[in-house]
Design a protein around this motif. Structure first.
Motif, short mmCIF file in Angstrom:
data_model
loop_
_atom_site.label_atom_id
_atom_site.label_comp_id
_atom_site.label_asym_id
_atom_site.label_seq_id
_atom_site.Cartn_x
_atom_site.Cartn_y
_atom_site.Cartn_z
N GLU A 1 -58.22 -55.86 -25.29
CA GLU A 1 -59.26 -56.24 -24.34
C GLU A 1 -60.61 -55.63 -24.69
N ALA A 2 -61.63 -56.47 -24.79
CA ALA A 2 -63.01 -55.99 -24.94
C ALA A 2 -63.54 -55.74 -23.54
N LEU B 1 -63.05 -51.43 -27.05
CA LEU B 1 -61.82 -52.21 -27.26
C LEU B 1 -60.62 -51.39 -26.81
N ALA B 2 -59.92 -51.90 -25.81
CA ALA B 2 -58.68 -51.26 -25.34
C ALA B 2 -57.52 -52.05 -25.93
N ARG B 3 -56.70 -51.38 -26.74
CA ARG B 3 -55.64 -52.11 -27.43
C ARG B 3 -54.39 -51.25 -27.62
N ILE B 4 -53.26 -51.93 -27.65
CA ILE B 4 -51.98 -51.30 -27.99
C ILE B 4 -51.74 -51.49 -29.47
N LYS B 5 -51.35 -50.41 -30.15
CA LYS B 5 -51.00 -50.52 -31.57
C LYS B 5 -49.48 -50.53 -31.69
N ILE C 1 -61.76 -49.68 -17.18
CA ILE C 1 -60.78 -49.86 -18.26
C ILE C 1 -59.36 -49.90 -17.70
N LEU C 2 -59.05 -48.97 -16.79
CA LEU C 2 -57.72 -48.95 -16.19
C LEU C 2 -57.40 -50.26 -15.48
N SER C 3 -58.36 -50.78 -14.74
CA SER C 3 -58.15 -52.04 -14.03
C SER C 3 -57.89 -53.18 -15.00
N SER C 4 -58.62 -53.19 -16.12
CA SER C 4 -58.42 -54.22 -17.13
C SER C 4 -57.03 -54.12 -17.74
N ILE C 5 -56.61 -52.89 -18.05
CA ILE C 5 -55.27 -52.68 -18.62
C ILE C 5 -54.19 -53.08 -17.63
N GLU C 6 -54.32 -52.60 -16.40
CA GLU C 6 -53.29 -52.87 -15.39
C GLU C 6 -53.12 -54.36 -15.12
N SER C 7 -54.21 -55.11 -15.21
CA SER C 7 -54.13 -56.55 -14.95
C SER C 7 -53.27 -57.27 -15.98
#
Length: 228
Positions: free
Chosen positions: A60-61, A164-168, A194-200
């Motif tokens: 997520e950007a 950029l929030a990403r899982i590797k 950022i947390l809200s974006s990840i949680e969604s």
């Protein structure tokens, strides 16, 4: 940004505002004296998730509402029709399509190493993938197509403060939320965004958040209690 009770930001967010601000203040205090301006980082450890699942390919950007604390380097790939606008907008580097086609592998690696974001005219995405793709992938960077009709100035400004929030390959997401000279309240607002974006993107929303940690670049990690 919404506020409800003790929580801050999107209602799905798992952290309490005051607790988060306090943790950030402590992380900054413990990380002082390193001789350079450190970033403040948010680390989110997930639980009860299968990171191999296609549904969990988080990438997520996320624009930071309070800014990054320093401008990220935004590069633009396009033709002469957008080059001038990109320069006026403060793009770190503007690459014309003719330059891109003649670019060597060494030059491509250098471009990718200095650009945090690469905004691309849509019709050039194919050649960007061919020329810059081999260097972008290993660095976890992605080219971003410029939406039709977008104002280049606004887009460049936005990506100067986008992370950029990403899982590797582990159920962990680590992303900068700003710099140590920013107000803790502003850093907290960035963190909640950022947390809200990840949680969604998580199947069980905040229930899939195992740990939330904040730290400076060289400082000690401070765990933020989950406020559920």
């Amino acid at each position: 940004m919404k506020r409800s009770g003790g929580n801050w930001g999107d209602p799905v967010s798992a952290v309490n505002r005051e607790v988060l601000v306090h943790a950030i203040e402590r992380a900054i205090e413990l990380g002082k004296g390193r001789g350079f301006k450190q970033s403040v980082e948010l680390i989110v450890v997930l639980k009860d998730v299968d990171i191999k699942s296609p549904q969990l390919k988080i990438r997520e950007a996320v624009p930071l509402p309070r800014g990054r604390g320093k401008d990220l380097r935004v590069c633009v790939v396009g033709d002469a029709d957008i080059a001038e606008s990109a320069k006026e907008a403060g793009a770190y580097k503007v690459i014309l399509s003719t330059e891109l086609r003649d670019m060597s592998k060494k030059q491509a690696r250098k471009v990718v190493s200095v650009c945090d974001w690469i905004l691309v005219k849509p019709e050039l995405m194919g050649i960007v993938g061919k020329v810059l793709g081999p260097a972008l992938g290993p660095r976890g960077k992605i080219p971003v197509p410029i939406p039709s009709g977008s104002a280049i100035k606004a887009l460049v400004t936005r990506y100067k403060n986008t992370v950029l929030a990403r899982i590797k390959d582990q159920p962990v997401i680590m992303v900068a939320i700003g710099t140590e000279d920013m107000k803790a309240e502003d850093l907290a607002e960035n963190a909640v965004t950022i947390l809200s974006s990840i949680e969604s993107k998580l199947p069980a929303r905040s229930a899939n958040i195992g740990k939330v940690i904040v730290k400076t670049t060289m400082g000690m990690p401070i765990e933020v209690p989950i406020g559920r």
